[in-house]
Design a protein around this motif. Structure first.
Motif, PDB file in Angstrom:
ATOM      1  N   VAL A   1       0.873  -1.170   0.000  1.00 17.18           N
ATOM      2  CA  VAL A   1       0.000   0.000   0.000  1.00 17.18           C
ATOM      3  C   VAL A   1       0.914   1.225   0.000  1.00 17.18           C
ATOM      4  O   VAL A   1       1.675   1.426   0.952  1.00 17.18           O
ATOM      5  N   PRO A   2       0.895   2.057  -1.041  1.00 23.28           N
ATOM      6  CA  PRO A   2       1.850   3.164  -1.138  1.00 23.28           C
ATOM      7  C   PRO A   2       1.558   4.279  -0.146  1.00 23.28           C
ATOM      8  O   PRO A   2       0.409   4.542   0.216  1.00 23.28           O
ATOM      9  N   THR A   3       2.631   4.922   0.282  1.00 19.53           N
ATOM     10  CA  THR A   3       2.523   6.140   1.070  1.00 19.53           C
ATOM     11  C   THR A   3       2.787   7.328   0.153  1.00 19.53           C
ATOM     12  O   THR A   3       3.027   7.170  -1.051  1.00 19.53           O
ATOM     13  N   THR A   4       2.776   8.537   0.711  1.00 19.52           N
ATOM     14  CA  THR A   4       2.881   9.751  -0.106  1.00 19.52           C
ATOM     15  C   THR A   4       4.114   9.753  -0.994  1.00 19.52           C
ATOM     16  O   THR A   4       4.057  10.148  -2.163  1.00 19.52           O
ATOM     17  N   GLY A   5       5.245   9.290  -0.475  1.00 24.28           N
ATOM     18  CA  GLY A   5       6.481   9.344  -1.249  1.00 24.28           C
ATOM     19  C   GLY A   5       6.673   8.210  -2.230  1.00 24.28           C
ATOM     20  O   GLY A   5       7.718   8.139  -2.892  1.00 24.28           O
ATOM     21  N   ASP A   6       5.694   7.308  -2.349  1.00 22.75           N
ATOM     22  CA  ASP A   6       5.842   6.127  -3.208  1.00 22.75           C
ATOM     23  C   ASP A   6       5.251   6.310  -4.604  1.00 22.75           C
ATOM     24  O   ASP A   6       5.191   5.346  -5.369  1.00 22.75           O
ATOM     25  N   TRP A   7       4.791   7.517  -4.934  1.00 17.98           N
ATOM     26  CA  TRP A   7       4.151   7.756  -6.228  1.00 17.98           C
ATOM     27  C   TRP A   7       5.105   8.458  -7.187  1.00 17.98           C
ATOM     28  O   TRP A   7       5.917   9.276  -6.771  1.00 17.98           O
ATOM     29  N   MET A   8       4.977   8.133  -8.474  1.00 19.37           N
ATOM     30  CA  MET A   8       5.718   8.827  -9.524  1.00 19.37           C
ATOM     31  C   MET A   8       4.748   9.333 -10.582  1.00 19.37           C
ATOM     32  O   MET A   8       3.682   8.744 -10.786  1.00 19.37           O
ATOM     33  N   THR A   9       5.146  10.402 -11.240  1.00 15.05           N
ATOM     34  CA  THR A   9       4.342  10.953 -12.333  1.00 15.05           C
ATOM     35  C   THR A   9       4.852  10.422 -13.660  1.00 15.05           C
ATOM     36  O   THR A   9       6.060  10.434 -13.921  1.00 15.05           O
ATOM     37  N   ARG A  10       3.955   9.956 -14.480  1.00 15.75           N
ATOM     38  CA  ARG A  10       4.287   9.447 -15.819  1.00 15.75           C
ATOM     39  C   ARG A  10       3.580  10.317 -16.856  1.00 15.75           C
ATOM     40  O   ARG A  10       2.550  10.942 -16.560  1.00 15.75           O
ATOM     41  N   SER A  11       4.122  10.326 -18.058  1.00 14.80           N
ATOM     42  CA  SER A  11       3.576  11.206 -19.090  1.00 14.80           C
ATOM     43  C   SER A  11       3.482  10.496 -20.432  1.00 14.80           C
ATOM     44  O   SER A  11       4.356   9.694 -20.783  1.00 14.80           O
ATOM     45  N   VAL A  12       2.418  10.796 -21.155  1.00 17.79           N
ATOM     46  CA  VAL A  12       2.242  10.299 -22.525  1.00 17.79           C
ATOM     47  C   VAL A  12       2.095  11.507 -23.443  1.00 17.79           C
ATOM     48  O   VAL A  12       1.219  12.359 -23.236  1.00 17.79           O
ATOM     49  N   ASP A  13       2.963  11.578 -24.447  1.00 18.99           N
ATOM     50  CA  ASP A  13       2.951  12.697 -25.388  1.00 18.99           C
ATOM     51  C   ASP A  13       1.825  12.509 -26.401  1.00 18.99           C
ATOM     52  O   ASP A  13       1.732  11.474 -27.056  1.00 18.99           O
ATOM     53  N   LEU A  14       0.966  13.532 -26.544  1.00 17.22           N
ATOM     54  CA  LEU A  14      -0.171  13.464 -27.470  1.00 17.22           C
ATOM     55  C   LEU A  14      -0.013  14.420 -28.637  1.00 17.22           C
ATOM     56  O   LEU A  14      -0.985  14.718 -29.335  1.00 17.22           O
ATOM     57  N   SER A  15       1.216  14.894 -28.871  1.00 17.12           N
ATOM     58  CA  SER A  15       1.415  15.904 -29.913  1.00 17.12           C
ATOM     59  C   SER A  15       1.070  15.385 -31.303  1.00 17.12           C
ATOM     60  O   SER A  15       0.665  16.157 -32.176  1.00 17.12           O
ATOM     61  N   THR A  16       1.189  14.069 -31.517  1.00 15.80           N
ATOM     62  CA  THR A  16       0.890  13.530 -32.850  1.00 15.80           C
ATOM     63  C   THR A  16      -0.604  13.465 -33.122  1.00 15.80           C
ATOM     64  O   THR A  16      -1.026  13.275 -34.258  1.00 15.80           O
ATOM     65  N   VAL A  17      -1.424  13.601 -32.071  1.00 19.57           N
ATOM     66  CA  VAL A  17      -2.889  13.613 -32.243  1.00 19.57           C
ATOM     67  C   VAL A  17      -3.460  14.869 -31.589  1.00 19.57           C
ATOM     68  O   VAL A  17      -4.523  14.841 -30.965  1.00 19.57           O
ATOM     69  N   SER A  18      -2.737  15.972 -31.743  1.00 19.92           N
ATOM     70  CA  SER A  18      -3.070  17.191 -31.001  1.00 19.92           C
ATOM     71  C   SER A  18      -4.440  17.750 -31.338  1.00 19.92           C
ATOM     72  O   SER A  18      -5.030  18.476 -30.533  1.00 19.92           O
ATOM     73  N   ASN A  19      -4.969  17.438 -32.507  1.00 22.87           N
ATOM     74  CA  ASN A  19      -6.285  17.960 -32.905  1.00 22.87           C
ATOM     75  C   ASN A  19      -7.408  16.946 -32.721  1.00 22.87           C
ATOM     76  O   ASN A  19      -8.529  17.164 -33.197  1.00 22.87           O
ATOM     77  N   ALA A  20      -7.112  15.848 -32.033  1.00 20.93           N
ATOM     78  CA  ALA A  20      -8.105  14.783 -31.883  1.00 20.93           C
ATOM     79  C   ALA A  20      -9.278  15.258 -31.035  1.00 20.93           C
ATOM     80  O   ALA A  20      -9.107  15.915 -30.006  1.00 20.93           O
ATOM     81  N   THR A  21     -10.459  14.905 -31.465  1.00 22.80           N
ATOM     82  CA  THR A  21     -11.676  15.292 -30.740  1.00 22.80           C
ATOM     83  C   THR A  21     -12.304  14.119 -29.995  1.00 22.80           C
ATOM     84  O   THR A  21     -13.361  14.279 -29.384  1.00 22.80           O
ATOM     85  N   ASN A  22     -11.649  12.958 -30.061  1.00 17.61           N
ATOM     86  CA  ASN A  22     -12.219  11.782 -29.400  1.00 17.61           C
ATOM     87  C   ASN A  22     -11.076  10.816 -29.071  1.00 17.61           C
ATOM     88  O   ASN A  22     -10.727   9.950 -29.864  1.00 17.61           O
ATOM     89  N   VAL A  23     -10.476  10.977 -27.887  1.00 15.06           N
ATOM     90  CA  VAL A  23      -9.324  10.170 -27.491  1.00 15.06           C
ATOM     91  C   VAL A  23      -9.673   9.350 -26.249  1.00 15.06           C
ATOM     92  O   VAL A  23     -10.221   9.881 -25.281  1.00 15.06           O
ATOM     93  N   ARG A  24      -9.374   8.066 -26.313  1.00 17.28           N
ATOM     94  CA  ARG A  24      -9.482   7.199 -25.140  1.00 17.28           C
ATOM     95  C   ARG A  24      -8.084   6.698 -24.768  1.00 17.28           C
ATOM     96  O   ARG A  24      -7.203   6.593 -25.633  1.00 17.28           O
ATOM     97  N   PHE A  25      -7.923   6.337 -23.498  1.00 20.93           N
ATOM     98  CA  PHE A  25      -6.664   5.788 -23.019  1.00 20.93           C
ATOM     99  C   PHE A  25      -6.903   4.390 -22.448  1.00 20.93           C
ATOM    100  O   PHE A  25      -7.962   4.111 -21.878  1.00 20.93           O
ATOM    101  N   LYS A  26      -5.899   3.532 -22.633  1.00 19.58           N
ATOM    102  CA  LYS A  26      -5.979   2.178 -22.085  1.00 19.58           C
ATOM    103  C   LYS A  26      -4.732   1.910 -21.255  1.00 19.58           C
ATOM    104  O   LYS A  26      -3.604   2.041 -21.740  1.00 19.58           O
ATOM    105  N   PHE A  27      -4.947   1.519 -19.986  1.00 21.09           N
ATOM    106  CA  PHE A  27      -3.877   1.101 -19.099  1.00 21.09           C
ATOM    107  C   PHE A  27      -3.922  -0.429 -19.038  1.00 21.09           C
ATOM    108  O   PHE A  27      -4.862  -1.005 -18.489  1.00 21.09           O
ATOM    109  N   GLU A  28      -2.904  -1.052 -19.628  1.00 23.47           N
ATOM    110  CA  GLU A  28      -2.876  -2.516 -19.739  1.00 23.47           C
ATOM    111  C   GLU A  28      -1.765  -3.061 -18.853  1.00 23.47           C
ATOM    112  O   GLU A  28      -0.588  -2.798 -19.090  1.00 23.47           O
ATOM    113  N   PHE A  29      -2.145  -3.833 -17.853  1.00 26.14           N
ATOM    114  CA  PHE A  29      -1.172  -4.414 -16.928  1.00 26.14           C
ATOM    115  C   PHE A  29      -1.008  -5.893 -17.245  1.00 26.14           C
ATOM    116  O   PHE A  29      -1.988  -6.635 -17.313  1.00 26.14           O
ATOM    117  N   LYS A  30       0.254  -6.305 -17.426  1.00 23.20           N
ATOM    118  CA  LYS A  30       0.571  -7.713 -17.673  1.00 23.20           C
ATOM    119  C   LYS A  30       1.317  -8.246 -16.460  1.00 23.20           C
ATOM    120  O   LYS A  30       2.414  -7.786 -16.134  1.00 23.20           O
TER     121      LYS A  30
END
Length: 683
Positions: free
Chosen positions: A544-573
């Motif tokens: 169970v994480p505490t405050t210091g156990d989190w990291m920020t991750r980023s996904v660049d969307l510049s290639t679809v910058s004008n998209a009007t309908n974007v979904r995201f999928k988080f896939e854990f293996k």
């Protein structure tokens, strides 16, 4: 006298050499298996089995002494067969034609009808045997119902088959030869079978990869009917010590075991019978007369109940007695479809995948579809309105019909996004999470909302992977749709926490985005065991994480910058590790002070490239630990450009390892500055 050493073990498989059938049964290179462990374990658990082996060998010698070949009948023994297809709707769900070709290949090999029998070299042509055994697909199941001798069961065990598949589906092994077919065997084998024994009842039958349905089956049936490898009962061919072992059959020469098709091979002082079906050579063509006698002995022995398979009463009970004709059964309904996510106005193609009979009539019902019903075998249906829809399929023949309903399998999204502009999701509103987010779990414990850990408020999404006992399970968490055309920041960031249980854990988190309602997905980010963990050590308890156990991750969307309908999928293996949590999904919002405030820019160019690429980045503050790695499409590290070095603020340009030329393909350049990670694709 030849020394005889018998044991119950699983065997290696041979590549298929040829078939007169129209269906292609060609196989990949032979895959060795390491099943001595299984044999040793079975003997360890049942030491009295050795006494049975000794008695069985005495029976064989007496049978051989009194053996008189029956030359008046082409076939003496008929064996009922059932193929159990264990699949997950992939290529391992082999067709009826493939099964029929496999049976035909068995009959050719065991009746000396194989087209390549003429290629047996003169030294062994005189003892090449017609074994006089016939194999027929069962036409009556254990309950007396009409069958084509094929069952199909959906199970993730197809990816790691072992004896556990036999508890999923099994017909009485005293009445049927059971053959389980799936994608992969857990041990890495091509397949395996056990010798006849009173200890093999729970294991009796053959387990085999779907890619190896040709002569590999011939080899495995040989083991099933008491034929060892020519060098003896081991899975280690090609070693000199095998010359002191043997298969106990007088007309098969002592040998080390061939691993290639060298018909002039001499390993133990005499010419090896390289073309034997019980070799590993890859050019099998024949059984010997001595092997035929031993095989007939097994079929007449009560040990392992092989004698009950061909008993006249059993042939009638299993539907393989003469006259043996094509059965007219009722189909067992099943179907597949080419999409599960689409936008309004999109179409889905459905395919009848029924088995146990070939349907002649079809009755489909499509809730929400246009049209909403069809009598075609493989219809294409349009969905014009957003929603989640079920499908019913009812195939039939003159022998009867069956019905299958798959609930909520088609998800149609509106062309108008659920949210417009910058959005932050922290999973605080349970009902909103349930209505907005799609969860597709395969693991026992998959994605779920929880109130045990968070970075904002009291809630987050998690997988309690600590308690999942299986690996390679895939669990998907799919977001609602967003219109990002007007936002100033073309990124999606999220907070993530994860811990390993051991250093060998191999969990992975893939992040994708889609601009066509989930019909197809674009890769955004991969976090592997090397960088998924957000804590410094392994955690042996429920993480169970505490405050210091989190990291920020980023996904660049510049290639679809004008998209009007974007979904995201988080896939854990899953890969054996501890729990994972995500929170604070930030789509197009202002990046916070703590989020990448040390990186102004990061780019890889030229991209695509046919030579070396360069990395350019601008640090707006000092970085204590900078790592830049290049990974391939499955997350393996290919090269390390920067390894845990400190950098002062400023602009930098580096080349990607000129000394190591990358092969053509897709790579991902992972930029990690003090645990803030960005990834860019390199082609």
């Amino acid at each position: 006298m030849k020394k005889t050493i018998f044991s119950v073990l699983a065997s290696v498989l041979l590549p298929f050499v040829g078939s007169s059938q129209a269906y292609d049964l060609s196989e990949p290179d032979r895959i060795n298996c390491g099943t001595a462990i299984i044999n040793n374990q079975l003997l360890l658990e049942n030491p009295q089995m050795q006494l049975e082996i000794d008695e069985k060998n005495k029976w064989y010698k007496e049978f051989a002494k009194n053996y008189q070949e029956n030359k008046t009948e082409a076939v003496i023994y008929t064996i009922p067969v059932v193929y159990h297809i264990i699949h997950n709707n992939g290529a391992e769900n082999v067709s009826k034609a493939a099964i029929e070709a496999s049976i035909a290949n068995l009959n050719e090999d065991y009746q000396k009808l194989n087209s390549d029998i003429s290629q047996v070299i003169p030294a062994f042509a005189g003892i090449a045997a017609d074994v006089q055994v016939r194999f027929r697909l069962a036409h009556l199941d254990p309950n007396g119902n009409c069958t084509e001798g094929i069952t199909r069961t959906v199970s993730p065990l197809t990816y790691a088959m072992d004896d556990a598949v036999k508890s999923i589906v099994r017909w009485d092994p005293n009445s049927y030869l059971n053959i389980w077919v799936g994608q992969t065997i857990a041990s890495g084998a091509g397949g395996y079978s056990y010798y006849p024994s009173s200890f093999d009842y729970s294991f009796r039958g053959i387990v085999i990869r779907s890619a190896q349905l040709g002569n590999s089956i011939t080899h495995e049936v040989g083991h099933f009917l008491d034929l060892p490898h020519l060098w003896g009962s081991s899975n280690t061919p090609g070693i000199p010590s095998n010359c002191s072992l043997d298969d106990g059959i007088n007309d098969t020469p002592f040998c080390e075991g061939a691993q290639s098709c060298n018909t002039a091979l001499v390993t133990c002082g005499s010419l090896d019978n390289v073309q034997n079906y019980m070799e590993y050579s890859g050019c099998s063509r024949m059984f010997t007369e001595g092997q035929k006698v031993r095989l007939h002995a097994a079929l007449n022995s009560s040990v392992g109940a092989r004698s009950s398979l061909w008993a006249p009463a059993n042939l009638i009970a299993t539907g393989v007695a003469d006259p043996y004709t094509t059965p007219v059964c009722a189909p067992i309904a099943d179907f597949t479809y080419n999409k599960e996510y689409l936008c309004e106005g999109g179409s889905v193609s459905f395919s009848d995948d029924s088995y146990n009979a070939t349907p002649t009539m079809w009755n489909w019902t499509f809730i929400g579809g246009a049209p909403n019903s069809s009598g075609a075998s493989n219809p294409t249906i349009t969905y014009n309105n957003a929603g989640t829809y079920s499908v019913t399929h009812q195939p039939s023949t003159i022998g009867g019909s069956d019905i299958e309903t798959k609930t909520n399998i088609i998800t149609v999204s509106s062309l108008v996004a659920d949210y417009t502009g910058a959005v932050i999701e922290s999973y605080e509103n349970a009902s909103q999470v349930n209505s907005d987010w799609i969860v597709e779990n395969n693991a026992q414990l998959g994605w779920e909302r929880n109130t045990f850990a968070s970075t904002t408020g009291t809630s987050s999404m998690r997988i309690r992977n600590f308690f999942n006992s299986t690996t390679d399970e895939i669990d998907d968490l799919i977001s609602p749709s967003y219109d990002i055309s007007s936002v100033s920041t073309k990124t999606m960031t999220f907070k993530q926490a994860y811990a390993k249980k051991t250093s060998a854990d191999d969990d992975r988190l893939f992040v994708y985005y889609s601009t066509n309602c989930g019909q197809s997905w674009i890769f955004g980010l991969l976090l592997t065991s090397a960088n998924l963990s957000t804590v410094g050590s392994t955690q042996l308890a429920d993480f169970v994480p505490t405050t210091g156990d989190w990291m920020t991750r980023s996904v660049d969307l510049s290639t679809v910058s004008n998209a009007t309908n974007v979904r995201f999928k988080f896939e854990f293996k899953s890969g054996g590790g501890n729990n994972i949590y995500i929170d604070d999904i930030n789509v197009g919002g202002v990046v916070g002070v703590a989020d990448f405030n040390n990186i102004a820019s990061f780019s890889v160019y030229p991209n695509p490239t046919s030579s070396s690429a360069q990395i350019s980045f601008n640090l707006i503050k000092d970085v204590n630990r900078l790592n830049v790695k290049v990974r391939n499409a499955v997350g393996q590290e290919i090269t390390n450009v920067i390894n845990d070095q400190s950098f002062s603020k400023g602009k930098y340009t580096l080349q990607i390892d000129e000394q190591r030329k990358l092969a053509a393909g897709i790579y991902f350049v992972e930029f990690n500055a003090d645990d803030n990670v960005k990834v860019q694709k390199l082609i």
